[in-house]
Scaffold this motif. Sequence first.
Motif, PDB file in Angstrom:
ATOM      1  N   ASN A  29       0.830  -1.210   0.000  1.00 15.14           N
ATOM      2  CA  ASN A  29       0.000   0.000   0.000  1.00 15.14           C
ATOM      3  C   ASN A  29       0.863   1.259   0.000  1.00 15.14           C
ATOM      4  O   ASN A  29       0.579   2.220  -0.727  1.00 15.14           O
ATOM      5  N   ARG A  30       1.903   1.247   0.812  1.00 12.53           N
ATOM      6  CA  ARG A  30       2.803   2.408   0.834  1.00 12.53           C
ATOM      7  C   ARG A  30       3.660   2.462  -0.431  1.00 12.53           C
ATOM      8  O   ARG A  30       3.904   3.538  -0.992  1.00 12.53           O
ATOM      9  N   ALA A  31       4.123   1.307  -0.904  1.00 14.69           N
ATOM     10  CA  ALA A  31       4.955   1.282  -2.111  1.00 14.69           C
ATOM     11  C   ALA A  31       4.192   1.823  -3.313  1.00 14.69           C
ATOM     12  O   ALA A  31       4.782   2.471  -4.191  1.00 14.69           O
ATOM     13  N   ALA A  32       2.886   1.591  -3.349  1.00 17.01           N
ATOM     14  CA  ALA A  32       2.085   2.084  -4.478  1.00 17.01           C
ATOM     15  C   ALA A  32       2.113   3.603  -4.535  1.00 17.01           C
ATOM     16  O   ALA A  32       2.220   4.196  -5.623  1.00 17.01           O
ATOM     17  N   ASP A  57      -3.238 -11.152   2.930  1.00 18.01           N
ATOM     18  CA  ASP A  57      -1.816 -10.947   2.682  1.00 18.01           C
ATOM     19  C   ASP A  57      -1.530 -11.216   1.209  1.00 18.01           C
ATOM     20  O   ASP A  57      -2.004 -12.215   0.644  1.00 18.01           O
ATOM     21  N   GLY A  58      -0.777 -10.333   0.579  1.00 15.56           N
ATOM     22  CA  GLY A  58      -0.473 -10.478  -0.839  1.00 15.56           C
ATOM     23  C   GLY A  58      -1.486  -9.832  -1.765  1.00 15.56           C
ATOM     24  O   GLY A  58      -1.409 -10.003  -2.989  1.00 15.56           O
ATOM     25  N   ALA A  59      -2.440  -9.090  -1.220  1.00 13.61           N
ATOM     26  CA  ALA A  59      -3.450  -8.427  -2.051  1.00 13.61           C
ATOM     27  C   ALA A  59      -2.837  -7.238  -2.791  1.00 13.61           C
ATOM     28  O   ALA A  59      -1.843  -6.645  -2.372  1.00 13.61           O
ATOM     29  N   ILE A  60      -3.468  -6.881  -3.897  1.00  9.78           N
ATOM     30  CA  ILE A  60      -3.027  -5.720  -4.664  1.00  9.78           C
ATOM     31  C   ILE A  60      -3.252  -4.447  -3.861  1.00  9.78           C
ATOM     32  O   ILE A  60      -4.198  -4.353  -3.065  1.00  9.78           O
ATOM     33  N   ALA A  61      -2.374  -3.477  -4.040  1.00  8.89           N
ATOM     34  CA  ALA A  61      -2.535  -2.193  -3.361  1.00  8.89           C
ATOM     35  C   ALA A  61      -3.796  -1.496  -3.855  1.00  8.89           C
ATOM     36  O   ALA A  61      -4.122  -1.535  -5.046  1.00  8.89           O
ATOM     37  N   ALA A  62      -4.504  -0.864  -2.941  1.00  3.55           N
ATOM     38  CA  ALA A  62      -5.741  -0.176  -3.312  1.00  3.55           C
ATOM     39  C   ALA A  62      -5.483   0.898  -4.362  1.00  3.55           C
ATOM     40  O   ALA A  62      -6.268   1.066  -5.304  1.00  3.55           O
ATOM     41  N   LEU A  63      -4.385   1.638  -4.233  1.00  2.00           N
ATOM     42  CA  LEU A  63      -4.087   2.702  -5.194  1.00  2.00           C
ATOM     43  C   LEU A  63      -3.826   2.136  -6.585  1.00  2.00           C
ATOM     44  O   LEU A  63      -4.192   2.749  -7.591  1.00  2.00           O
ATOM     45  N   ASP A 122      -8.845   4.139   0.264  1.00  2.00           N
ATOM     46  CA  ASP A 122      -8.082   4.195   1.510  1.00  2.00           C
ATOM     47  C   ASP A 122      -6.924   3.208   1.406  1.00  2.00           C
ATOM     48  O   ASP A 122      -6.630   2.697   0.335  1.00  2.00           O
ATOM     49  N   SER A 123      -6.251   2.965   2.521  1.00  2.00           N
ATOM     50  CA  SER A 123      -5.142   2.003   2.617  1.00  2.00           C
ATOM     51  C   SER A 123      -3.825   2.638   2.191  1.00  2.00           C
ATOM     52  O   SER A 123      -3.457   2.625   1.012  1.00  2.00           O
ATOM     53  N   GLY A 124      -3.120   3.240   3.163  1.00  2.00           N
ATOM     54  CA  GLY A 124      -1.777   3.731   2.912  1.00  2.00           C
ATOM     55  C   GLY A 124      -1.608   5.230   2.824  1.00  2.00           C
ATOM     56  O   GLY A 124      -0.492   5.699   2.617  1.00  2.00           O
ATOM     57  N   VAL A 125      -2.679   6.015   2.976  1.00  2.00           N
ATOM     58  CA  VAL A 125      -2.569   7.477   2.864  1.00  2.00           C
ATOM     59  C   VAL A 125      -1.840   8.026   4.089  1.00  2.00           C
ATOM     60  O   VAL A 125      -2.276   7.811   5.225  1.00  2.00           O
ATOM     61  N   ARG A 126      -0.737   8.745   3.854  1.00  2.00           N
ATOM     62  CA  ARG A 126       0.057   9.271   4.956  1.00  2.00           C
ATOM     63  C   ARG A 126       0.446  10.737   4.783  1.00  2.00           C
ATOM     64  O   ARG A 126       1.135  11.288   5.649  1.00  2.00           O
ATOM     65  N   SER A 127       0.048  11.374   3.697  1.00  2.00           N
ATOM     66  CA  SER A 127       0.458  12.761   3.485  1.00  2.00           C
ATOM     67  C   SER A 127      -0.515  13.460   2.549  1.00  2.00           C
ATOM     68  O   SER A 127      -1.325  12.814   1.860  1.00  2.00           O
TER      69      SER A 127
END
Length: 425
Positions: free
Chosen positions: A77-80, A319-325, A344-349
């Motif tokens: 999620n963050r890598a996306a 585990d292993g799911a595609i990133a939402a973005l 959602d999933s991974g928003v930090r900024s």
Amino acid sequence: MTESAKPVLASAVTADEASASSAGQQRGCASLATPSRQLARIHSIEDFRESARRALPRMVFDFIDGGAGSESTVRENRAAFERIRLVPSGPVDVSARMPRIGLFGREQALPIVIGPIGLASAFWPDGEIALARAATRHGIPFVLSNGTSIPTGKVMRAAEGRKWFQLYVPPDEGLLDKWLDQIDGEGYDVLEVTVDTAVPGRRLRDVRNGFSMPLRWTPAKVLDVALHPRWMFDMLRNGAPKPVMWEEAAASRPAATVSERNLSAISPRLDWHTVERLRARWPHALVIKGLADPRQASRALAAGVDGLVVSNHGGRQLDGAIAALDILPEIVDVVGGRIPVLVDSGVRSGSDVLKALALGASAVQIGRAAVYALATAGEAGVDRALSILREELDQAMALCGVRACSEVTRDHVRLAPWLSAEIRA
């Protein structure tokens, strides 16, 4: 925390004072710092995460910070977001910028929604109320979780503006009807139905920490709690938070982890017929949360839902799911602008928010970002986190030549150059 644990914790304070290591004492002292002192050192959501890690017992922090299995989905999620790069653009007159958007017939000040957070009062006393008040102050919605530890009516009275409620469909249809009547009567006007929890995700941090329901106390857990005195005293004063609605639906048998206990209150039979029944039963906006398969987007449109939240549950389910973005643009293309699509999933900024808008999202939902802030300083912490996101979004808009969220398009982002080169090769 059970009532029977209170005397255990009281004695643990004495043991802590007598024998805890100097490092442990420093962590405990840090957790007693006043909110204003803590917030003076906070400049990003990552700062809030580190502050929450220090403030909470490990089992509590891991409950919100962790994910399913190896946590590859959490990392993805963050890598996306890191793979997507913004395209600065100038010269453009950006002296007037407006981040306001319209969503489900109403305006809100930011393209951000505080998403549902179960047992929010485990991170700060009356956590749901703190989240609702901070959201109201910033002119955005707060989605009250079905796993709330405070009665829905009390949260409703604490906030103003639009009220959203997140629903896990229970196995008992009679209980479902009761809940729908309750939240409708209390004035909630957006129902967000979570559909990605047919079975509980296996969250290994919870398993390893023994974070079960009911909680089984060990000397290590007691010591960990004692080393976080602010959290401990808050729980002793206010009592252990309990999911007041899930208690009606959950099986009485013990469960291996908190997630398994909670999800025993959720029907694994949820399908599009259930969604159609909800559509016929619910008179206001109906949103589906947890969609990550573009093939299901057409079914959502046919069922008459009013919006979607593209999500993998923050990496807490599969585990292993595609990133939402990563999957967002495909779902946006299927929907074709007919209903709002959130992610959602991974928003930090604030830059993450702009990237999501560029890929077609109408708005983003935040979860962990709000919890880290809540655990740090309660309502003041959430207020500070939303201010940081607002400032970061405003800066990103200005530097990308964007004056309004409606101007953001896919032209404002690119895949990271090194990844584009790999694809061309």
